[in-house]
Design an enzyme around this catalytic site. Structure first.
Site, mmCIF file in Angstrom:
data_model
loop_
_atom_site.group_PDB
_atom_site.id
_atom_site.type_symbol
_atom_site.label_atom_id
_atom_site.label_comp_id
_atom_site.label_asym_id
_atom_site.label_seq_id
_atom_site.Cartn_x
_atom_site.Cartn_y
_atom_site.Cartn_z
ATOM 1 N N CYS A 4 34.882 57.941 39.521
ATOM 2 C CA CYS A 4 34.987 56.523 39.855
ATOM 3 C C CYS A 4 36.431 56.280 40.262
ATOM 4 O O CYS A 4 37.355 56.494 39.464
ATOM 5 C CB CYS A 4 34.605 55.664 38.649
ATOM 6 N N CYS A 19 36.604 37.990 39.093
ATOM 7 C CA CYS A 19 35.392 38.028 38.269
ATOM 8 C C CYS A 19 35.769 37.922 36.791
ATOM 9 O O CYS A 19 36.658 38.640 36.318
ATOM 10 C CB CYS A 19 34.615 39.322 38.531
ATOM 11 N N CYS A 43 35.859 41.105 34.196
ATOM 12 C CA CYS A 43 36.447 42.364 34.641
ATOM 13 C C CYS A 43 37.952 42.405 34.392
ATOM 14 O O CYS A 43 38.680 41.481 34.783
ATOM 15 C CB CYS A 43 36.156 42.561 36.128
ATOM 16 N N GLU A 79 38.470 45.576 45.132
ATOM 17 C CA GLU A 79 37.265 45.292 45.907
ATOM 18 C C GLU A 79 37.343 46.115 47.196
ATOM 19 O O GLU A 79 38.169 45.834 48.078
ATOM 20 C CB GLU A 79 37.186 43.797 46.220
ATOM 21 N N GLU A 97 43.848 53.485 37.913
ATOM 22 C CA GLU A 97 43.054 54.322 37.022
ATOM 23 C C GLU A 97 41.833 54.873 37.747
ATOM 24 O O GLU A 97 41.239 54.203 38.593
ATOM 25 C CB GLU A 97 42.626 53.524 35.783
ATOM 26 N N CYS A 115 43.258 43.422 41.813
ATOM 27 C CA CYS A 115 42.109 42.832 42.518
ATOM 28 C C CYS A 115 42.276 41.325 42.542
ATOM 29 O O CYS A 115 42.758 40.732 41.579
ATOM 30 C CB CYS A 115 40.807 43.208 41.801
ATOM 31 N N CYS A 148 32.613 50.569 32.638
ATOM 32 C CA CYS A 148 32.544 49.581 33.706
ATOM 33 C C CYS A 148 33.243 48.287 33.305
ATOM 34 O O CYS A 148 32.983 47.725 32.243
ATOM 35 C CB CYS A 148 31.082 49.306 34.048
ATOM 36 N N SER A 158 30.802 50.001 46.027
ATOM 37 C CA SER A 158 30.355 48.778 45.354
ATOM 38 C C SER A 158 31.161 47.584 45.841
ATOM 39 O O SER A 158 32.391 47.656 45.945
ATOM 40 C CB SER A 158 30.530 48.931 43.836
#
Length: 346
Positions: free
Chosen positions: A105, A116, A119, A160, A92, A112, A333, A191
């Site tokens: 973005c 976390c 997320c 990441e 996405e 990932c 986010c 990031s």
């Protein structure tokens, strides 16, 4: 013979390729510029001879992401794109409109592995790294679909980035290339959740680009519970690396801090956070946590986020509260996630 995906190539690499198939290297620049206009076939390259186009069909291919779905926010014009990959997975990307220009973005991995807790991107684990061509094609495809120029890139989607550093490295050079997207380094932000050794490498490789650190906690106890990467690189190691980054580049760091109700949003947390950050040239970007059903965590209200901002600023830390874009289409986010588009279509 496996065909070469030209979207994975820099201009110099493409020049070498053209010479290897018996063509003049200036042809590479022609093809390179066509790729960044959003064409999907060699047949669309009208200034190339038929013979050259046939040769390219033999030796090369143009990897194109497939747009599976586009969702448009009813509140702010944000668009979320679901792109299909050749292996059946999907990623996405989010197109956002601001007064200062259009931003995107983008994702760097399919899934990932960082784990976390707040997320959605990490829920299904890591499938694979994206190639540089797949990362850049998110931008090319969105520009073609919206017919609008993108001026700012944030690598904050699924994955990441520092866990896929080689492809990130090539992607940034592709995005910055004058013959390609020609996006300035200062308009590119990457990031990371805190893979410490890569911070120094990024400072050396891209001293003019922007670095954002997904911090989300004022201490190791909270960060260990919510971000497993902290068990390998604790806050002391991470913040030392950030201090060195600022010293080496002269660039300000952004610390992203998602406010989780009852976890990291109390006044004592603001005080602790300010003590840790006050010697680093930085600003804090507060993020009211967006809803992710599987996490079981609740975000603080925007009003509470503004109170937390005021506390930090009184303590000497420059702070902003992120504008919430696309939350009604799960584009905000922490809400992007890996999907398998073959299952979606069946």
């Amino acid at each position: 013979m496996d065909k070469i995906n030209l979207k994975n190539m820099t201009l110099k690499e493409m020049e070498v390729f053209f010479e290897s198939i018996g063509e003049k290297k200036f042809r590479a620049k022609q093809v390179y510029q066509w790729l960044y206009r959003g064409i999907s076939s060699f047949d669309e390259m009208t200034d190339l001879s038929k013979e050259l186009r046939e040769k390219l069909h033999t030796y090369a291919e143009i990897g194109n992401l497939k747009i599976i779905e586009v969702q448009s926010s009813k509140t702010d014009g944000t668009k979320k794109y679901l792109f299909g990959l050749e292996d059946g997975n999907s990623i996405e990307s989010v197109f956002m409109k601001y007064k200062h220009g259009n931003s995107i973005c983008i994702s760097s991995q399919a899934g990932c592995r960082m784990g976390c807790k707040f997320c959605a991107s990490t829920i299904g684990g890591l499938c694979r790294n994206l190639t540089a061509g797949e990362i850049i094609d998110q931008i090319v495809s969105v520009e073609k679909d919206t017919k609008e120029k993108i001026s700012n890139i944030v690598v904050m989607g699924t994955g990441e980035p520092f866990d896929n550093y080689d492809n990130l490295f090539k992607f940034i050079h592709l995005a910055n290339s004058k013959e390609g997207l020609n996006i300035g380094m200062r308009s590119i932000t990457v990031s990371t959740c805190g893979i410490v050794p890569k911070i120094a490498e990024f400072a050396k490789d891209f001293p003019q680009a922007n670095l954002a650190i997904s911090l989300h906690a004022p201490n190791d106890e909270i960060r260990n519970r919510t971000m497993p990467i902290n068990k390998k690189y604790d806050m002391e190691k991470l913040l030392d690396a950030c201090h060195d980054y600022v010293k080496d580049t002269g660039r300000r760091i952004t610390f992203e801090y998602a406010l989780v109700s009852g976890v990291n949003d109390q006044s004592v947390h603001a005080e602790e956070l300010s003590k840790r950050l006050r010697k680093i040239m930085c600003h804090v970007n507060l993020i009211p946590l967006n809803s992710v059903t599987e996490s079981g965590l609740n975000g603080s209200s925007r009003a509470y986020a503004l109170e937390f901002k005021d506390r930090l600023e009184r303590l000497g830390i420059t702070t902003t509260v992120r504008r919430e874009l696309g939350s009604d289409i799960d584009a905000a986010c922490g809400q992007l996630r890996l999907k398998n588009y073959e299952n979606l279509e069946n």
